[in-house]
Design a protein around this motif. Sequence first.
Motif, PDB file in Angstrom:
ATOM      1  N   CYS A 211       0.822  -1.210   0.000  1.00 26.30           N
ATOM      2  CA  CYS A 211       0.000   0.000   0.000  1.00 26.30           C
ATOM      3  C   CYS A 211       0.854   1.256   0.000  1.00 26.30           C
ATOM      4  N   MET A 212       2.095   1.121  -0.420  1.00 24.44           N
ATOM      5  CA  MET A 212       3.028   2.234  -0.347  1.00 24.44           C
ATOM      6  C   MET A 212       2.591   3.417  -1.221  1.00 24.44           C
ATOM      7  N   MET A 213       1.914   3.134  -2.330  1.00 27.24           N
ATOM      8  CA  MET A 213       1.564   4.181  -3.294  1.00 27.24           C
ATOM      9  C   MET A 213       0.072   4.488  -3.305  1.00 27.24           C
ATOM     10  N   ILE A 214      -0.678   4.029  -2.306  1.00 25.33           N
ATOM     11  CA  ILE A 214      -2.120   4.235  -2.317  1.00 25.33           C
ATOM     12  C   ILE A 214      -2.453   5.729  -2.383  1.00 25.33           C
ATOM     13  N   HIS A 215      -3.305   6.082  -3.307  1.00 21.17           N
ATOM     14  CA  HIS A 215      -3.781   7.456  -3.527  1.00 21.17           C
ATOM     15  C   HIS A 215      -2.688   8.412  -4.008  1.00 21.17           C
ATOM     16  N   ASN A 216      -1.448   7.935  -4.175  1.00 21.68           N
ATOM     17  CA  ASN A 216      -0.396   8.884  -4.526  1.00 21.68           C
ATOM     18  C   ASN A 216      -0.726   9.571  -5.844  1.00 21.68           C
ATOM     19  N   ALA A 282       7.453  12.902  -4.199  1.00 22.18           N
ATOM     20  CA  ALA A 282       8.383  12.008  -3.495  1.00 22.18           C
ATOM     21  C   ALA A 282       7.936  10.555  -3.569  1.00 22.18           C
ATOM     22  N   GLY A 283       6.625  10.316  -3.842  1.00 19.78           N
ATOM     23  CA  GLY A 283       6.105   8.950  -3.868  1.00 19.78           C
ATOM     24  C   GLY A 283       6.859   8.026  -4.810  1.00 19.78           C
ATOM     25  N   PRO A 284       7.015   8.402  -6.087  1.00 19.85           N
ATOM     26  CA  PRO A 284       7.758   7.526  -6.998  1.00 19.85           C
ATOM     27  C   PRO A 284       9.212   7.309  -6.578  1.00 19.85           C
ATOM     28  N   VAL A 285       9.818   8.303  -5.939  1.00 14.12           N
ATOM     29  CA  VAL A 285      11.186   8.140  -5.447  1.00 14.12           C
ATOM     30  C   VAL A 285      11.218   7.091  -4.331  1.00 14.12           C
ATOM     31  N   ILE A 286      10.218   7.172  -3.430  1.00 14.28           N
ATOM     32  CA  ILE A 286      10.115   6.180  -2.357  1.00 14.28           C
ATOM     33  C   ILE A 286       9.896   4.786  -2.950  1.00 14.28           C
ATOM     34  N   LEU A 287       9.039   4.691  -3.959  1.00 12.83           N
ATOM     35  CA  LEU A 287       8.792   3.403  -4.614  1.00 12.83           C
ATOM     36  C   LEU A 287      10.083   2.820  -5.173  1.00 12.83           C
ATOM     37  N   GLU A 288      10.872   3.647  -5.849  1.00 19.77           N
ATOM     38  CA  GLU A 288      12.115   3.160  -6.434  1.00 19.77           C
ATOM     39  C   GLU A 288      13.114   2.755  -5.350  1.00 19.77           C
ATOM     40  N   PHE A 289      13.194   3.568  -4.303  1.00 18.71           N
ATOM     41  CA  PHE A 289      14.115   3.258  -3.207  1.00 18.71           C
ATOM     42  C   PHE A 289      13.731   1.954  -2.526  1.00 18.71           C
ATOM     43  N   MET A 290      12.450   1.838  -2.132  1.00 22.21           N
ATOM     44  CA  MET A 290      12.019   0.649  -1.407  1.00 22.21           C
ATOM     45  C   MET A 290      12.038  -0.584  -2.298  1.00 22.21           C
ATOM     46  N   GLY A 291      11.676  -0.429  -3.568  1.00 22.18           N
ATOM     47  CA  GLY A 291      11.732  -1.559  -4.489  1.00 22.18           C
ATOM     48  C   GLY A 291      13.129  -2.123  -4.605  1.00 22.18           C
ATOM     49  N   ASN A 292      14.126  -1.231  -4.683  1.00 23.66           N
ATOM     50  CA  ASN A 292      15.510  -1.685  -4.769  1.00 23.66           C
ATOM     51  C   ASN A 292      15.998  -2.277  -3.462  1.00 23.66           C
ATOM     52  N   ARG A 293      15.541  -1.726  -2.333  1.00 24.92           N
ATOM     53  CA  ARG A 293      15.935  -2.292  -1.047  1.00 24.92           C
ATOM     54  C   ARG A 293      15.382  -3.704  -0.877  1.00 24.92           C
ATOM     55  N   LEU A 294      14.097  -3.897  -1.218  1.00 31.84           N
ATOM     56  CA  LEU A 294      13.511  -5.228  -1.086  1.00 31.84           C
ATOM     57  C   LEU A 294      14.133  -6.193  -2.092  1.00 31.84           C
ATOM     58  N   ALA A 295      14.406  -5.710  -3.301  1.00 32.76           N
ATOM     59  CA  ALA A 295      15.071  -6.562  -4.300  1.00 32.76           C
ATOM     60  C   ALA A 295      16.438  -7.008  -3.786  1.00 32.76           C
ATOM     61  N   ARG A 296      17.134  -6.112  -3.113  1.00 34.11           N
ATOM     62  CA  ARG A 296      18.436  -6.467  -2.545  1.00 34.11           C
ATOM     63  C   ARG A 296      18.292  -7.575  -1.513  1.00 34.11           C
ATOM     64  N   ASP A 297      17.281  -7.455  -0.628  1.00 37.52           N
ATOM     65  CA  ASP A 297      17.091  -8.473   0.405  1.00 37.52           C
ATOM     66  C   ASP A 297      16.660  -9.811  -0.195  1.00 37.52           C
ATOM     67  N   VAL A 298      15.799  -9.759  -1.218  1.00 33.25           N
ATOM     68  CA  VAL A 298      15.382 -10.994  -1.888  1.00 33.25           C
ATOM     69  C   VAL A 298      16.591 -11.650  -2.557  1.00 33.25           C
ATOM     70  N   LYS A 299      17.388 -10.847  -3.241  1.00 35.48           N
ATOM     71  CA  LYS A 299      18.577 -11.394  -3.933  1.00 35.48           C
ATOM     72  C   LYS A 299      19.564 -11.980  -2.919  1.00 35.48           C
ATOM     73  N   LYS A 300      19.747 -11.297  -1.797  1.00 38.51           N
ATOM     74  CA  LYS A 300      20.648 -11.804  -0.767  1.00 38.51           C
ATOM     75  C   LYS A 300      20.147 -13.134  -0.215  1.00 38.51           C
ATOM     76  N   THR A 301      18.842 -13.241  -0.007  1.00 33.31           N
ATOM     77  CA  THR A 301      18.263 -14.500   0.471  1.00 33.31           C
ATOM     78  C   THR A 301      18.411 -15.581  -0.586  1.00 33.31           C
ATOM     79  N   TRP A 302      18.173 -15.225  -1.837  1.00 32.99           N
ATOM     80  CA  TRP A 302      18.331 -16.150  -2.973  1.00 32.99           C
ATOM     81  C   TRP A 302      19.765 -16.687  -3.017  1.00 32.99           C
TER      82      TRP A 302
END
Length: 416
Positions: A211-216, A282-302
């Motif tokens: 729900c990070m981008m809800i109503h943005n 700032a919403g799209p910037v937050i989306l890009e930041f958080m998307g890359n952070r979660l991708a990093r954690d998923v890749k690290k777990t992988w």
Amino acid sequence: MSERNRLRAGASRVCITPSPDYFPMEHFMNHMTPGKPSVFSGKVREDIFLRVLILENDADRLVFAVVDLPGAPETAEVTPLIAECAGVPEEHVIYTATHNHSGLYGDNVDFEHIFKEPFTTKIRRYRAWLREQIPGAIRQAEEALEPVRLGVARSDCYLNVNRNEKELGPKAGTYGFRNGGPADRDLYLVRLDRLDGRPLAVLYNYAVHACMMIHNNPEGIGTEISGDLPGRTARILEKEWGDEAVVLFTSGCAGDMNPVMMSRVNIVRPDGSIETKELGAAGPVILEFMGNRLARDVKKTWESVTEYTEHAVLWAGKRSFEVSAQAVTKPYNDDPVGFRVGLFLIGSLAVVSTNGEIFHAIGRRMKENSPYKKTFIITHAGQWTAYVKDDSGDGEYETAAQEALRDLFREAAANC
């Protein structure tokens, strides 16, 4: 191990972004403008998808179908359709949604009562079109079936936060950040590689609201279509692997779990009142930041997977039960509410599925009570039922769900 348990997998990704003629279209209620919904402008920040994963051996086949939407539309019709297309019993299908709040609300018929026309005509047309995509997506996954090796890993991920700022009042629960509050940090990942080592599919599970981008509304024209946090994460990883792999996110018990950053925040005024602020551009910037952070954690777990198997026993079962209307927060309803609890066994991994939005404490106890050390829970897998908030340990839902799981584990032990 018997060759009949040799694993094969195939995956597909089909774009389900609505066409421009659906817009403008109502999009949930807006806390900043009471009584008035926000709208989807028709601008697409990033496409949304239906992703399918088929996992099989010579004896059984399991199917995951995940849509980048708030909920899984028309589960009573679509689940048997998926089963028929894949040639499996219905209990061998998990049809679920990422709970993406930046996709069309096609699962909750209450929105038709609220918004009426032309919303109702548009959303019914979209649901019908979505059903038409199912056979092709299943066929693509079947055509892609090949031998795989499978690995499972768990890590801690700190990108969620408890959303229930109870001291701020009920409104704060939607966009709240209860720092230091209880949370479920489990990030579970199933890695499926081709025998030459190239990734074929990744299925991961994490307790966080999409729900990070809800109503943005950064341009003042309405909410943008996107896959929100899990959709952005999936595309970052899929593109990194040259779109040769499919990345499927499934929501854990995230009823009270928000992303740690959002495009909306609560501001507490000196008089104790709460004002919700949209961060706009700032919403799209937050989306890009958080998307890359979660991708990093998923890749690290992988990358942390160290043990693989090319063989596994597969098993599936399902139980259904009802709870009283008072046990959930489902508007316009006074009747008992139906729930489904399913179990997939993939070797030594247990994958539990259920419909509803479940608070994380319930999910943690369900995992702790599993006889399988590796267990995760997929929510939103079935008919929309709103929130199950009673996380006392004695709530109607949890009591019935735990009993259903005990039955399923007993049945699995007798048959595997």
